[in-house]
Design a protein around this motif. Sequence first.
Motif, short mmCIF file in Angstrom:
data_model
loop_
_atom_site.label_atom_id
_atom_site.label_comp_id
_atom_site.label_asym_id
_atom_site.label_seq_id
_atom_site.Cartn_x
_atom_site.Cartn_y
_atom_site.Cartn_z
N HIS A 36 0.80 -1.22 0.00
CA HIS A 36 0.00 0.00 0.00
C HIS A 36 0.84 1.28 0.00
O HIS A 36 0.29 2.36 -0.20
N ALA A 37 2.15 1.16 0.24
CA ALA A 37 2.99 2.35 0.41
C ALA A 37 2.94 3.26 -0.81
O ALA A 37 2.89 4.49 -0.68
N GLY A 40 0.00 5.59 -0.66
CA GLY A 40 -0.11 6.50 0.47
C GLY A 40 -1.22 6.15 1.44
O GLY A 40 -1.61 6.95 2.29
N GLY A 41 -1.76 4.94 1.35
CA GLY A 41 -2.83 4.49 2.22
C GLY A 41 -3.33 3.13 1.79
O GLY A 41 -2.90 2.59 0.75
N ASP A 165 -1.25 10.25 10.96
CA ASP A 165 -0.96 9.91 9.57
C ASP A 165 -1.12 11.12 8.65
O ASP A 165 -0.31 11.33 7.73
N LYS A 166 -2.17 11.92 8.87
CA LYS A 166 -2.40 13.09 8.01
C LYS A 166 -1.35 14.17 8.25
O LYS A 166 -0.92 14.85 7.31
N ILE A 169 1.74 13.22 6.38
CA ILE A 169 1.64 13.58 4.96
C ILE A 169 2.01 15.04 4.75
O ILE A 169 2.75 15.40 3.82
N TYR A 175 4.49 6.37 4.21
CA TYR A 175 3.42 5.56 4.81
C TYR A 175 4.04 4.29 5.41
O TYR A 175 4.92 3.70 4.80
N PRO A 176 3.59 3.86 6.60
CA PRO A 176 2.62 4.51 7.49
C PRO A 176 3.22 5.70 8.22
O PRO A 176 4.38 5.66 8.62
N GLY A 177 2.41 6.73 8.37
CA GLY A 177 2.93 8.00 8.84
C GLY A 177 3.18 8.11 10.32
O GLY A 177 4.10 8.82 10.75
#
Length: 309
Positions: A36-37, A40-41, A165-166, A169, A175-177
Motif C-alpha cells: 500500500h505504500a 499513500g494508504g 498519519d495526516k 503527509i 506511509y505509514p505516517g
Amino acid sequence: MNVLGIETSCDETGVAVYSTERGLLADALHSQVDLHAMYGGVVPEIASRDHIRCLLPLIEQVLAEAGIDRPDAIAYTAGPGLIGALMVGSGLANGLGLAWGCPVVPVHHMEGHLLAPMLEDEPPEYPFLALLVSGGHTMLIAVRGLGDYDLLGTTLDDAVGEAFDKTAILLGLGYPGGPALAALAEDGDDAAFALPRPMLHRPGLDFSFSGLKTAVMLLVKKTQDEGGFAERRADIAASFQRAAVDTLVGKSLQAAKQEGLERIVVAGGVGANKLLRKEVAERFEGQVYYPRMAFCTDNGAMIAVAGAL
C-alpha cells in the motif's frame, strides 16, 4: 482449550493460537505495508486479495508451531474494519468451523485491543479505564468486567492515529505516517510551536483532532512561505506529538478520577507511542498496563485471547 484467532480487519493478516491452560502457543503476522505504500494508504481491494493469499498458510503455520491438528474453537474479527477484508476472515473462520465441528466466535476489533494486555504475565484486574487509540478510533472506556463496558468518550472527528498519519503527509513523510512522525519528533523541540490541545479544558470526555490537524497545516504553510520548512520539520512533528499526547493523557486522567478507577490500560496502535507511554506512567498515580509492542498493532493473539475469554 485451544483457540485459533484470526484478524483481517485492515492491512495486516494476524493468526494465533491461545491456550486457556498454557497461554499463547503461537502467533504469526503478515503486514501489507509494502503493497500500500505507493498509494499513500490502504487500498481495500488489494488488502482483501492479500488476506486471501496469506490467511490459510498462516493458519497452517501456527497450528504446526502450537503442535495441534485443529483448535477447539475459532475466534475472528467481525468488525469494524474494511468490509472485504473482514469477509475473508469471517468466511474462512466459519468454513473451518463447519469442517472441524468447532464453535466460531465473532470478536469486536476494539474489544480485542482492550483485552490484549490479558496476554501478559501480569494482566490488569477489573475494573480499569481503557484508552483505546488507533488509526480509526480514540475511545475512553470504563471496563467493569468482561463484556461490561461503559463508553465514556470518543472522537468527534479524526481518530488520533488518523491525525498522526495526516500530519505525516503534511510533513512529507512516508506511509505509514504515525511511526515515521514519532521518529522525526525525537530530533525536534516539542515546545517550539504552541499548538492547540483540543477540548482538553471543556466539559466531557470526548476528543477532537481536526482542529489540531488544521493548525499544523497552517503552520506548515507558514514555514514554507517563510522558507524555513525543511529546518523546522522535526520541531513541527514534536510539537504536534506533544499536543496530541497532552490531550490523550489529560482526558484519561480526568476520566479515571471521575470514575474512581485506579488502573489504566493503554492499547491500540498509537499505544506503542513512546511519549504517550511515558506521560501516562509519570502522570497517573495508579497502575498502568500496556500490551507488549508487538500486540499494540492489529494481531491475531488479541483476537484469540478475546475469543477464549
